[in-house]
Design an enzyme around this catalytic site. Structure first.
Site, PDB file in Angstrom:
ATOM      1  N   SER A 443       0.837  -1.206   0.000  1.00  0.00           N
ATOM      2  CA  SER A 443       0.000   0.000   0.000  1.00  0.00           C
ATOM      3  C   SER A 443       0.872   1.256   0.000  1.00  0.00           C
ATOM      4  O   SER A 443       1.700   1.433  -0.898  1.00  0.00           O
ATOM      5  CB  SER A 443      -0.954  -0.042   1.199  1.00  0.00           C
ATOM      6  OG  SER A 443      -1.886   1.002   1.157  1.00  0.00           O
ATOM      7  N   ASP A 495      -8.890  -4.390  -6.431  1.00  0.00           N
ATOM      8  CA  ASP A 495      -8.300  -3.494  -5.445  1.00  0.00           C
ATOM      9  C   ASP A 495      -8.330  -2.052  -5.948  1.00  0.00           C
ATOM     10  O   ASP A 495      -7.848  -1.740  -7.033  1.00  0.00           O
ATOM     11  CB  ASP A 495      -6.858  -3.940  -5.175  1.00  0.00           C
ATOM     12  CG  ASP A 495      -6.198  -3.138  -4.062  1.00  0.00           C
ATOM     13  OD1 ASP A 495      -6.804  -2.173  -3.569  1.00  0.00           O
ATOM     14  OD2 ASP A 495      -5.063  -3.486  -3.705  1.00  0.00           O
TER      15      ASP A 495
END
Length: 671
Positions: A443, A495
């Site tokens: 991330s 995602d």
């Protein structure tokens, strides 16, 4: 639709938002009215006690007052169900009904206060009647307090500035006046957003970096939201319609219509090797999160495994890893990576804006020095994420446009200075000089790891980087091409983070405006069907949400419905249907790092269940992540534990794994 204008200001609620809260209040009021009426009819003969006349009068007036309120709320619900999001005409009487409803709160408050006063006088009447009056008073005040809270929530600090132009179209003002109006709104919006962010992040601190982050985040939000007149429920309805539209397009797509981005033979050849590397190094990216992720992944056994390390004094070991008070973190890192404490060179959980935690370890299995950067875990990290403007990096890599995400670049620079200036990497390579440098992260940590690898490549030409679920809005086009030589990114399913950038958010906003402008269903039906579809699946709504045939492609100006959703012809909004929106100069298009491996779910495993999910892996082009896909797994696919399970599944089945056909559904899940 645009927010309602009441009392001379705009509110963050539309006239078609009152169906569900109105129905809830209506149901409560009807049950309450029936109960009070029954109580009065059954016990009116027992009100001949002291103070009974007052209680009898109280009940009679309350019954009448509730009947009037029920009629008013019924009218509000019926009117709110009419029209569509962009056609508020059938709801033009809503403001008058709301004025009447708000006026009825005055006698209701007076009567609730009188009821409380009478009960406080300890009236000696039938116990059932007294208890009924007490329940009535309590319910009255709960509803009144709930209404006050709702008013605070839907209060728009900018409403007073926007109210004078409730329905003015883009052409209502000349270009100079329109530009001045929009500039004033944006300045005011920036100030409001900065105040909100400072309030939410009051515990973060007030150093220079934090103040810069507050300002950057406020400007980002004001830039994104100040040119449209949408309320939150409009956005929810738009996302619901987009998801169903995506599924409709995917279901109707023929295999030969799929756009292919087939990788070359060399890429196919090393897919197995890179997947194995990703599977191995993901453990380090997860370890950088410390004990919270470990406990989350092992809710029943995790605390027992690392509990002893939380309180144990390991002075010698702390000296080896930099001296931070690691407590539970160290035990979780050891269990996650499988390494010994002597294999760690440095572990830091220092966390501030633009300063991320990281660890450095010797990985003897892969003969590498691993630098793992932690992802988002705190308010400070969120502010780093949201500092999304572009800044130029000082690099010696022969690339002309060396621009990248400002917040992530600052965080990478902090880690770089710690690694180089504090001699951490020198210490690691003095122990294992033949090892290769590998930088990993998930991330936010993936973005910082990618920029860090670019910074380190001049000194460590053999550096490799594995970025798990990195943000899309990270690198300039030239840096993206440059990073393909030594960075591999891994993306799971739909995602949202690897598809998230300012450019893509602007595109999503445009798609939301268009899809709700074309929809001919009332908002409450859209939301009801959307909730059912998200929870239980079924057939996507086939309502007309786009224009037919080539007419849509020929549009160069917004439809009337779309115009009503814009704030006075915002100069930053583009209406071109086919080309991507141009970002403001401060937010140029940015791209994800390196080559991208995409793990796609094969078939369906239920709306939320992932136990039986099967995945296929393939190399993908960055263009496949150029639009945000809407779905229930757009957030869960980003979670590190879900990504680790998917990697485990892919690697475990790799011996019998057949490569996905070229292309795939992700190319057609967009509108």
């Amino acid at each position: 639709m645009p927010g309602m204008v009441l009392f001379g200001r705009r509110w963050a609620i539309a006239s078609d938002d009152l169906v569900f809260p109105g129905f809830f209040e209506l149901s409560l009021r009807v049950v309450w009215w029936i109960g009070i009426l029954t109580l009065y009819l059954m016990h009116r003969g027992k009100l001949d006690c002291a103070g009974g006349v007052l209680l009898s009068s109280y009940l009679i007036v309350l019954i009448v007052l509730l009947a009037v309120i029920i009629c008013t709320v019924s009218a509000i619900v019926c009117v709110s169900m009419k029209g569509t999001i962009c056609n508020p005409g059938p709801r033009k009487s809503m403001s008058k009904l709301l004025y009447i409803r708000l006026a009825l709160f005055l006698p209701e408050m007076v009567w609730a206060s009188l009821g409380a006063a009478w009960i406080a006088d300890d009236v000696q009447c039938d116990k059932t009647v007294v208890n009924g009056i007490i329940a009535t008073v309590v319910i009255s005040w709960i509803i009144i307090i709930s209404t006050v809270v709702t008013i605070i929530v839907v209060f728009d600090p900018l409403g007073g500035k926007m109210a004078p132009y409730p329905s003015a179209g883009p052409n209502h003002l000349d270009s100079h006046e329109s530009s001045q109006l929009f500039s004033g709104l944006k300045t005011a919006a920036t100030s409001v957003w900065e105040t909100r962010i400072k309030f939410l992040c009051c515990c973060v601190g007030n150093d220079d970096h934090t103040r810069v982050a507050f300002s950057s985040t406020a400007e980002l939000f004001s830039t994104y939201f100040s040119d449209t007149d949408l309320v939150p429920s409009d956005i929810a309805a738009g996302l619901t319609l987009l998801h169903q539209q995506q599924d409709n397009i995917r279901n109707g797509q023929e295999p030969d219509e799929v756009i292919s981005h087939s990788p070359g033979p060399p890429q196919e050849a090393d897919l197995d090797a890179e997947l194995a590397n990703c599977h191995h190094y993901m453990q380090f990216a997860a370890a950088a999160y410390g004990w919270p992720l470990y406990i989350y992944r092992n809710p029943f056994t995790g605390l027992c495994k690392i509990g002893g390390d939380c309180c144990r004094n390991r002075t010698t070991e702390y000296d080896l890893v930099g001296g931070d008070q690691l407590h539970c973190h160290f035990g979780s890192i050891l269990h996650t990576t499988g390494l010994q404490y002597r294999d760690f060179i440095h572990i830091s959980f220092h966390d501030k804006v633009y300063e991320l935690p990281f660890l450095v370890a010797l990985d003897h299995r892969k003969e590498s020095v691993v630098v793992a950067v932690r992802g988002t875990m705190s308010l400070q990290d969120i502010l780093t994420d949201l500092s999304a403007e572009s800044e130029t990096l000082s690099l010696e890599c022969g690339v002309q446009d060396c621009s990248a995400h400002k917040g992530i670049s600052q965080a990478a620079r902090y880690v770089y200075q710690r690694l180089v200036n504090d001699g951490i990497l020198s210490q690691a390579f003095s122990i294992a000089p033949e090892y290769q440098l590998v930088v990993v992260g998930h991330s936010l940590g993936a973005g910082a790891a990618a920029v860090l690898a670019i910074m380190l490549r001049n000194s460590y030409p053999q550096v490799r980087c594995y970025a798990f679920s990195p943000p899309r809005g990270l690198l300039s086009k030239s840096l993206y091409e440059y990073s393909k030589n030594f960075i591999v990114s891994l993306v799971l399913g739909k995602d949202v983070i690897p598809r998230l950038s300012v450019t893509n958010l602007e595109d999503l906003k445009k798609r939301i405006l268009r899809v709700i402008a074309h929809c001919n269903k009332p908002k409450y039906k859209i939301l009801l069907h959307g909730c059912w579809y998200e929870l239980f699946g079924g057939s996507p709504d086939n309502s007309p949400t786009e224009l037919d045939g080539g007419t849509q492609g020929d549009l160069t100006q917004p439809l009337l419905g779309e115009q009503s959703l814009l704030t006075h012809g915002s100069p930053t909004y583009s209406f071109s249907s086919d080309s991507p929106l141009e970002s403001p100069t401060k937010y140029p298009p940015l791209y994800p790092p390196g080559r991208i491996i995409h793990l796609e779910e094969e078939g369906t495993s239920g709306r939320f269940c992932r136990a039986a999910a099967q995945y296929c892996a393939r190399w993908s082009h960055e263009s496949q992540f150029s639009k945000i896909l809407i779905g229930p797994k757009m957030l869960t696919d980003h979670m590190p534990d879900v990504l680790m399970k998917a990697l485990d599944s892919v690697v475990a089945d790799r011996a019998a794994f057949v490569l996905c056909p070229a292309g795939g559904s992700s190319n057609v899940d967009v509108v």
